[in-house]
Design a protein around this motif. Structure first.
Motif, PDB file in Angstrom:
ATOM      1  N   THR A  34      24.213   2.169  20.366  1.00 40.57           N
ATOM      2  CA  THR A  34      24.502   3.565  20.054  1.00 40.57           C
ATOM      3  C   THR A  34      25.692   3.976  20.898  1.00 40.57           C
ATOM      4  O   THR A  34      25.671   3.831  22.119  1.00 40.57           O
ATOM      5  CB  THR A  34      23.289   4.457  20.361  1.00 40.57           C
ATOM      6  OG1 THR A  34      22.216   4.060  19.506  1.00 40.57           O
ATOM      7  CG2 THR A  34      23.607   5.929  20.127  1.00 40.57           C
ATOM      8  N   TYR A  56      27.834  11.651  14.410  1.00 42.08           N
ATOM      9  CA  TYR A  56      26.637  10.811  14.445  1.00 42.08           C
ATOM     10  C   TYR A  56      25.968  10.628  13.086  1.00 42.08           C
ATOM     11  O   TYR A  56      24.987   9.908  12.980  1.00 42.08           O
ATOM     12  CB  TYR A  56      25.654  11.321  15.490  1.00 42.08           C
ATOM     13  CG  TYR A  56      26.251  11.283  16.882  1.00 42.08           C
ATOM     14  CD1 TYR A  56      26.830  10.116  17.372  1.00 42.08           C
ATOM     15  CD2 TYR A  56      26.270  12.407  17.682  1.00 42.08           C
ATOM     16  CE1 TYR A  56      27.403  10.076  18.626  1.00 42.08           C
ATOM     17  CE2 TYR A  56      26.834  12.376  18.949  1.00 42.08           C
ATOM     18  CZ  TYR A  56      27.398  11.208  19.416  1.00 42.08           C
ATOM     19  OH  TYR A  56      27.970  11.170  20.666  1.00 42.08           O
ATOM     20  N   GLN A  57      26.516  11.230  12.028  1.00 46.26           N
ATOM     21  CA  GLN A  57      26.050  10.913  10.676  1.00 46.26           C
ATOM     22  C   GLN A  57      26.455   9.502  10.291  1.00 46.26           C
ATOM     23  O   GLN A  57      25.847   8.894   9.427  1.00 46.26           O
ATOM     24  CB  GLN A  57      26.624  11.908   9.661  1.00 46.26           C
ATOM     25  CG  GLN A  57      25.979  13.257   9.725  1.00 46.26           C
ATOM     26  CD  GLN A  57      26.641  14.239   8.761  1.00 46.26           C
ATOM     27  OE1 GLN A  57      27.692  13.978   8.187  1.00 46.26           O
ATOM     28  NE2 GLN A  57      26.012  15.390   8.590  1.00 46.26           N
ATOM     29  N   ASN A  58      27.475   8.980  10.948  1.00 43.51           N
ATOM     30  CA  ASN A  58      27.967   7.631  10.699  1.00 43.51           C
ATOM     31  C   ASN A  58      26.973   6.627  11.293  1.00 43.51           C
ATOM     32  O   ASN A  58      26.759   6.611  12.508  1.00 43.51           O
ATOM     33  CB  ASN A  58      29.341   7.470  11.350  1.00 43.51           C
ATOM     34  CG  ASN A  58      29.916   6.085  11.172  1.00 43.51           C
ATOM     35  OD1 ASN A  58      29.232   5.138  10.799  1.00 43.51           O
ATOM     36  ND2 ASN A  58      31.195   5.963  11.462  1.00 43.51           N
ATOM     37  N   PRO A  59      26.360   5.765  10.479  1.00 45.76           N
ATOM     38  CA  PRO A  59      25.373   4.815  11.003  1.00 45.76           C
ATOM     39  C   PRO A  59      25.950   3.815  11.998  1.00 45.76           C
ATOM     40  O   PRO A  59      25.213   3.237  12.780  1.00 45.76           O
ATOM     41  CB  PRO A  59      24.826   4.121   9.761  1.00 45.76           C
ATOM     42  CG  PRO A  59      25.752   4.445   8.661  1.00 45.76           C
ATOM     43  CD  PRO A  59      26.510   5.680   9.031  1.00 45.76           C
ATOM     44  N   ASN A  62      25.487   5.717  15.272  1.00 48.33           N
ATOM     45  CA  ASN A  62      24.112   6.106  15.593  1.00 48.33           C
ATOM     46  C   ASN A  62      23.137   5.263  14.763  1.00 48.33           C
ATOM     47  O   ASN A  62      22.404   5.794  13.940  1.00 48.33           O
ATOM     48  CB  ASN A  62      23.969   7.610  15.290  1.00 48.33           C
ATOM     49  CG  ASN A  62      22.660   8.183  15.757  1.00 48.33           C
ATOM     50  OD1 ASN A  62      21.998   7.663  16.631  1.00 48.33           O
ATOM     51  ND2 ASN A  62      22.284   9.286  15.138  1.00 48.33           N
ATOM     52  N   ASP A  64      20.301   3.793  15.142  1.00 44.62           N
ATOM     53  CA  ASP A  64      18.848   3.979  15.220  1.00 44.62           C
ATOM     54  C   ASP A  64      18.447   5.446  15.101  1.00 44.62           C
ATOM     55  O   ASP A  64      17.335   5.815  15.467  1.00 44.62           O
ATOM     56  CB  ASP A  64      18.309   3.370  16.516  1.00 44.62           C
ATOM     57  CG  ASP A  64      18.508   1.872  16.535  1.00 44.62           C
ATOM     58  OD1 ASP A  64      18.151   1.226  15.534  1.00 44.62           O
ATOM     59  OD2 ASP A  64      19.033   1.350  17.535  1.00 44.62           O
ATOM     60  N   ASN A  65      19.365   6.277  14.604  1.00 46.86           N
ATOM     61  CA  ASN A  65      19.085   7.696  14.386  1.00 46.86           C
ATOM     62  C   ASN A  65      18.511   8.350  15.648  1.00 46.86           C
ATOM     63  O   ASN A  65      17.505   9.040  15.599  1.00 46.86           O
ATOM     64  CB  ASN A  65      18.148   7.884  13.193  1.00 46.86           C
ATOM     65  CG  ASN A  65      18.156   9.303  12.702  1.00 46.86           C
ATOM     66  OD1 ASN A  65      19.146  10.012  12.840  1.00 46.86           O
ATOM     67  ND2 ASN A  65      17.051   9.738  12.140  1.00 46.86           N
ATOM     68  N   TYR A  67      20.265  10.479  17.741  1.00 52.76           N
ATOM     69  CA  TYR A  67      20.825  11.801  18.072  1.00 52.76           C
ATOM     70  C   TYR A  67      19.855  12.907  17.700  1.00 52.76           C
ATOM     71  O   TYR A  67      19.293  12.928  16.616  1.00 52.76           O
ATOM     72  CB  TYR A  67      22.160  12.000  17.347  1.00 52.76           C
ATOM     73  CG  TYR A  67      22.757  13.368  17.571  1.00 52.76           C
ATOM     74  CD1 TYR A  67      23.276  13.708  18.809  1.00 52.76           C
ATOM     75  CD2 TYR A  67      22.776  14.318  16.562  1.00 52.76           C
ATOM     76  CE1 TYR A  67      23.810  14.962  19.038  1.00 52.76           C
ATOM     77  CE2 TYR A  67      23.310  15.580  16.775  1.00 52.76           C
ATOM     78  CZ  TYR A  67      23.824  15.897  18.015  1.00 52.76           C
ATOM     79  OH  TYR A  67      24.347  17.138  18.234  1.00 52.76           O
ATOM     80  N   ARG A  80      13.635   5.798  20.606  1.00 49.50           N
ATOM     81  CA  ARG A  80      12.682   5.576  19.515  1.00 49.50           C
ATOM     82  C   ARG A  80      11.776   4.369  19.758  1.00 49.50           C
ATOM     83  O   ARG A  80      10.681   4.303  19.223  1.00 49.50           O
ATOM     84  CB  ARG A  80      13.426   5.376  18.192  1.00 49.50           C
ATOM     85  CG  ARG A  80      14.406   6.476  17.839  1.00 49.50           C
ATOM     86  CD  ARG A  80      13.710   7.647  17.232  1.00 49.50           C
ATOM     87  NE  ARG A  80      14.711   8.633  16.783  1.00 49.50           N
ATOM     88  CZ  ARG A  80      14.509   9.921  16.797  1.00 49.50           C
ATOM     89  NH1 ARG A  80      13.381  10.414  17.217  1.00 49.50           N
ATOM     90  NH2 ARG A  80      15.449  10.741  16.392  1.00 49.50           N
TER      91      ARG A  80
END
Length: 166
Positions: A34, A56-59, A62, A64-65, A67, A80
């Motif tokens: 990340t 952070y919409q860009n995989p 980010n 592992d989502n 943010y 997570r």
């Protein structure tokens, strides 16, 4: 693990010396990282929520989502998966004085460490922003770069601190 990873507007290693600060954290058993940046913010205030959401919409930034939000320039990320994480941080470089390369600003510090983090932990991250150079002919020195900090809420000691360059 991340010696040549592209980080937003700058690259780790020798090219980082004139760029913004940043943070990368990576779960040891996964081959993903990340990347945390200034989200395009400049000046002395940190990024806004809307600036960070767009980044952070860009995989790739980010994967592992992680943010969560940004408030008063402090970015928050959720752990997570429980595991050992490598965290790397860079402070931002200081600005050149008098608009000249002869009076080049100092490099930001680099710090790294490995930490056992549990799922549900929230990391707070403040990313140092690059200093603004003075105008040519000005006898003043350039501004200092911002420091980068990673900490957990209510923790007495931060996880990582990388000072900004002078």
């Amino acid at each position: 693990m991340a010696s040549n990873v592209l980080f937003g507007n700058w690259q780790t290693g020798s090219e980082q010396s004139t760029r913004e600060g940043g943070v990368m954290f990576e779960l040891a058993q996964l081959d993903r990282a990340t990347r945390i940046t200034t989200c395009g913010a400049t000046g002395r205030t940190g990024p806004s929520y809307s600036q960070c959401v767009s980044v952070y919409q860009n995989p790739l930034q980010n994967p592992d989502n992680m943010y969560i939000t940004t408030s008063n320039g402090i970015q928050r990320f959720a752990i997570r998966v429980t595991g050992v994480y490598e965290i790397q941080a860079w402070g931002a470089a200081g600005a050149s004085a008098r608009g000249s390369l002869a009076y080049k600003g100092g490099q930001g510090a680099y710090a790294w460490g490995t930490f056992l983090l549990t799922a549900g932990t929230t990391l707070n991250v403040v990313i140092g922003q690059a200093a603004t150079p003075t105008n040519p002919g000005n006898s003043r020195g350039g501004g200092g770069g911002g420091g980068t900090f990673v900490y957990i809420n209510n923790a007495v000691v931060p996880l990582i601190v990388a000072g900004g360059g002078g």
